[in-house]
Design an enzyme around this catalytic site. Structure first.
Site, mmCIF file in Angstrom:
data_model
loop_
_atom_site.group_PDB
_atom_site.id
_atom_site.type_symbol
_atom_site.label_atom_id
_atom_site.label_comp_id
_atom_site.label_asym_id
_atom_site.label_seq_id
_atom_site.Cartn_x
_atom_site.Cartn_y
_atom_site.Cartn_z
ATOM 1 N N LYS A 188 0.887 -1.182 0.000
ATOM 2 C CA LYS A 188 0.000 0.000 0.000
ATOM 3 C C LYS A 188 0.917 1.222 0.000
ATOM 4 O O LYS A 188 1.473 1.591 1.036
ATOM 5 C CB LYS A 188 -0.872 -0.038 1.251
ATOM 6 C CG LYS A 188 -2.219 0.670 1.133
ATOM 7 C CD LYS A 188 -2.167 2.143 0.844
ATOM 8 C CE LYS A 188 -1.936 3.003 2.062
ATOM 9 N NZ LYS A 188 -1.793 4.442 1.727
ATOM 10 N N GLU A 263 9.259 1.105 11.030
ATOM 11 C CA GLU A 263 10.344 2.043 10.701
ATOM 12 C C GLU A 263 9.736 3.430 10.774
ATOM 13 O O GLU A 263 8.997 3.836 9.870
ATOM 14 C CB GLU A 263 10.883 1.774 9.284
ATOM 15 C CG GLU A 263 11.218 0.327 8.968
ATOM 16 C CD GLU A 263 12.421 -0.199 9.714
ATOM 17 O OE1 GLU A 263 13.265 0.627 10.110
ATOM 18 O OE2 GLU A 263 12.500 -1.414 9.933
ATOM 19 N N CYS A 297 13.738 10.910 7.159
ATOM 20 C CA CYS A 297 13.513 10.509 8.550
ATOM 21 C C CYS A 297 14.793 10.547 9.389
ATOM 22 O O CYS A 297 14.762 10.878 10.563
ATOM 23 C CB CYS A 297 12.914 9.114 8.588
ATOM 24 S SG CYS A 297 13.826 7.952 7.561
ATOM 25 N N GLU A 397 9.698 16.236 15.334
ATOM 26 C CA GLU A 397 10.057 16.034 13.931
ATOM 27 C C GLU A 397 9.256 17.014 13.066
ATOM 28 O O GLU A 397 8.028 17.010 13.097
ATOM 29 C CB GLU A 397 9.742 14.592 13.507
ATOM 30 C CG GLU A 397 10.185 14.300 12.096
ATOM 31 C CD GLU A 397 9.867 12.869 11.650
ATOM 32 O OE1 GLU A 397 8.762 12.376 11.946
ATOM 33 O OE2 GLU A 397 10.728 12.272 10.987
HETATM 34 P P1 NAD Z 1 2.198 8.515 7.763
HETATM 35 O O1 NAD Z 1 2.393 7.701 8.984
HETATM 36 O O2 NAD Z 1 1.204 9.601 7.780
HETATM 37 O O3 NAD Z 1 1.778 7.570 6.529
HETATM 38 C C1 NAD Z 1 2.535 6.448 6.171
HETATM 39 C C2 NAD Z 1 1.637 5.452 5.481
HETATM 40 O O4 NAD Z 1 0.652 5.010 6.396
HETATM 41 C C3 NAD Z 1 0.888 5.991 4.263
HETATM 42 O O5 NAD Z 1 0.862 5.006 3.263
HETATM 43 C C4 NAD Z 1 -0.517 6.208 4.814
HETATM 44 O O6 NAD Z 1 -1.521 6.100 3.825
HETATM 45 C C5 NAD Z 1 -0.623 5.061 5.797
HETATM 46 N N1 NAD Z 1 -1.637 5.257 6.843
HETATM 47 C C6 NAD Z 1 -2.169 6.412 7.315
HETATM 48 N N2 NAD Z 1 -3.082 6.158 8.271
HETATM 49 C C7 NAD Z 1 -3.125 4.812 8.421
HETATM 50 C C8 NAD Z 1 -3.851 3.940 9.268
HETATM 51 N N3 NAD Z 1 -4.756 4.398 10.144
HETATM 52 N N4 NAD Z 1 -3.609 2.613 9.182
HETATM 53 C C9 NAD Z 1 -2.696 2.122 8.310
HETATM 54 N N5 NAD Z 1 -1.988 2.903 7.457
HETATM 55 C C10 NAD Z 1 -2.210 4.236 7.515
HETATM 56 O O7 NAD Z 1 3.657 9.020 7.350
HETATM 57 P P2 NAD Z 1 4.058 9.995 6.157
HETATM 58 O O8 NAD Z 1 3.588 11.354 6.493
HETATM 59 O O9 NAD Z 1 3.643 9.381 4.866
HETATM 60 O O10 NAD Z 1 5.659 9.910 6.215
HETATM 61 C C11 NAD Z 1 6.427 10.668 7.058
HETATM 62 C C12 NAD Z 1 6.866 9.869 8.261
HETATM 63 O O11 NAD Z 1 7.536 8.677 7.851
HETATM 64 C C13 NAD Z 1 7.893 10.637 9.091
HETATM 65 O O12 NAD Z 1 7.623 10.467 10.455
HETATM 66 C C14 NAD Z 1 9.209 9.956 8.701
HETATM 67 O O13 NAD Z 1 10.238 10.140 9.630
HETATM 68 C C15 NAD Z 1 8.783 8.541 8.553
HETATM 69 N N6 NAD Z 1 9.741 7.739 7.768
HETATM 70 C C16 NAD Z 1 10.527 6.798 8.411
HETATM 71 C C17 NAD Z 1 11.470 6.055 7.693
HETATM 72 C C18 NAD Z 1 12.368 5.031 8.364
HETATM 73 O O14 NAD Z 1 13.034 4.271 7.662
HETATM 74 N N7 NAD Z 1 12.440 4.980 9.679
HETATM 75 C C19 NAD Z 1 11.613 6.265 6.310
HETATM 76 C C20 NAD Z 1 10.804 7.223 5.702
HETATM 77 C C21 NAD Z 1 9.873 7.950 6.437
#
Ligand code: NAD
Length: 495
Positions: A188, A263, A297, A397
């Site tokens: 997804k 992650e 991140c 963040e």
């Molecule tokens: P997010 O958590 O808002 O969304 C991530 C994913 O989760 C998206 O595909 C979204 O559609 C899905 N999602 C949203 N609500 C959900 C739910 N209730 N149930 C299941 N899935 C759901 O994150 P974002 O804004 O897309 O990305 C930014 C974040 O990701 C930052 O905190 C960043 O640090 C982190 N990140 C971490 C890594 C790592 O390797 N540690 C890498 C990249 C990004």
């Protein structure tokens, strides 16, 4: 009139873009779509199928059928590796197109996607394909009176939920070990950036991965994402994204007793001692905090600078950040593209306001930026703030091109300041004294400590987080392949 290449136009005009389930390109069961936009212009790029729980269910059933019947799970590792290398070949062959799609959908400079995101994803498939051939799937166990062994087998259907900052790269980091181990996957992608993942599915099909082994369901987080995390047919889950959503995914997996890799976000620090080459370090960190418009991140967003070098470091870093060229990702001179959405820009600007209201010093004025010729893009000028470690911008963040400077007097103060953060993803130590750098690196609580550099990734070096930055094993390491193989003991008493 757009300036997209012929190939990208052809891909985008096959709208609405369909999902890939069981080897077929299909619309959402409910017929719904959502738009993905170019953050550099604010204009719609494509309408994409908005999958929901019923589409997720269909994808999980297709993946289970493929696990049981397609032969992928039982294929000799050598033969699977050949197919994964073919997939890597195709990624490399279409590097320009994928980089263009990624740049359009995320906003990042195309050259950066072409130099890092896309080739690194291809290399990840090669790395795990090769590793899977060498991995021993049967280990004898010495038990008197028995013939016994431990067998490693794929789990079954693995679910993946990805964020929008490095969509193609993270698909590679995430699914390559799962596929190399013989699992089938349901992916997804983030709703802001689904395009390159759909293209990935097209290449998986072309590479000869059997139908149903790779499935992509596009859709919103609260519908498709939540349904995937909670689906009882998922045997292993991987989520990359924010800690808030990570908790929800972890809870859903906990209810199903399914292991989850989480992650999550970060608030990385760079610790600069007074023996460092100040100008070079300032330039490197200015580059790190503006990479991908700051939406990384693990990047260094807290800069802890020894008080003796603080003034010179701040001058140099502010000057380097202010000279960076902000522009559309397709422009060859662009160093900083837009952030991914208007919502994300509002978040970054909101943090700048809150930080200043709490008394942060403004060392470089950031804020909204305009780039002419591309409509209404979501551009942000890089900002440098400084002051108390209690400021909101030092703690939370932001996910934009914003760094926060603090000073320290000695090693123990620096370590204490870094470890105040609830996050634990990546930090770096900068010093000419390698012994000190190594000593401090091991005291910083995080999945990764880098020395005299930041954002250092290599296949074979595990990359993951602890505390608020996640749990469950990380990616990129040799043991990541093991994470996708369950252990089973087989015992036969000898007569
Ligand atoms: P997010 O958590 O808002 O969304 C991530 C994913 O989760 C998206 O595909 C979204 O559609 C899905 N999602 C949203 N609500 C959900 C739910 N209730 N149930 C299941 N899935 C759901 O994150 P974002 O804004 O897309 O990305 C930014 C974040 O990701 C930052 O905190 C960043 O640090 C982190 N990140 C971490 C890594 C790592 O390797 N540690 C890498 C990249 C990004």
């Amino acid at each position: 009139m757009n300036t997209h290449s012929v190939e990208v136009n052809r891909f985008l005009t096959s709208q609405p873009l369909k999902m890939y389930i069981g080897g077929e390109w299909i619309s959402a069961a409910a017929g719904k779509t959502f738009d993905t936009v170019d953050p550099g212009s604010g204009k719609r790029l494509a309408a994409v199928a908005a999958g929901d729980a019923s589409d997720i269910d269909r994808a999980v059933q297709a993946a289970r059928k493929a696990f049981e019947k397609s032969g992928w799970a039982t294929l000799p590792a050598n033969d699977r590796a050949v197919i994964l290398h073919r997939l890597a070949d195709l990624i490399e062959k279409h590097l320009d197109l994928i980089s263009e799609l990624e740049s359009l959908d995320v906003g990042k400079p195309r050259a950066q996607a072409a130099a890092f995101d896309v080739p690194h994803a291809a290399k990840t498939f090669r790395y795990y394909a090769d590793l899977s051939v060498q991995t021993r799937r049967r280990e004898p166990i010495a038990v008197a009176g028995n013939e016994a062994r431990s067998v490693r087998l794929p789990y079954g259907v693995c679910g993946f939920i990805f964020p929008w900052n490095f969509p193609f790269l993270l698909v590679g980091w995430g699914v390559a070990p799962a596929l190399a181990a013989g699992n089938t996957v349901v992916i997804k992608p983030a709703e802001d950036t689904p395009l390159s993942t759909l293209y990935f599915a097209k290449l998986a099909e072309e590479a000869g991965i059997p139908p149903g082994v790779v499935n992509v369901v596009t859709g919103l987080g609260e519908t498709a994402g939540a349904a995937l995390a909670a689906h009882p047919g998922i045997k292993r889950m991987s989520f990359t994204g924010s800690p808030e959503v990570g908790r929800l995914v972890g809870e859903a997996c906990g209810r199903n007793l399914v292991p989850a890799k989480l992650e999550l976000g970060g608030k990385g620090a760079a610790v600069l001692f007074d023996d460092v080459a100040v100008d070079a370090a300032a330039e490197a960190l200015a580059g790190a905090v503006t990479l991908n418009a700051g939406q990384v991140c693990c990047t260094a967003t807290r800069w802890l600078v020894h008080e003796k070098i603080a003034d010179r470091f701040v001058d140099k870093a502010a000057s380097a950040m202010s000279q960076m060229r902000i522009g559309h990702g397709s422009h060859p001179d662009t160093q900083i593209g837009p952030v991914v959405s208007e919502k994300q820009r509002e978040r970054v600007l909101g943090y700048l306001k809150k930080g200043q209201a709490e008394g942060a010093k403004t060392l470089l004025i950031g804020g909204a930026a305009e780039v002419s010729g591309y409509g209404k893009g979501f551009y942000v000028k890089p900002a440098l703030l400084g002051g108390s470690p209690d400021n909101v911008c030092a703690r939370e963040e932001i996910f934009g091109p914003v760094a926060y400077v603090m000073t320290f007097r000695d090693e123990s103060e620096a370590v204490e300041l870094v470890n105040r953060s609830p996050y634990g993803l990546a930090n770096s130590v900068w010093s000419a004294d390698v012994e000190r750098a190594n000593r401090v690196a091991e005291q910083l609580v995080a999945g990764n400590s880098w020395i005299n550099g930041h954002n250092l990734f290599a296949h074979g070096v595990p990359y993951g987080g602890c505390n608020l930055s996640g749990c469950g094993g990380g990616v990129l390491g040799p043991d990541t392949l093991e994470d996708y193989l369950r252990k089973q003991s087989v015992v036969r008493p000898l007569a």
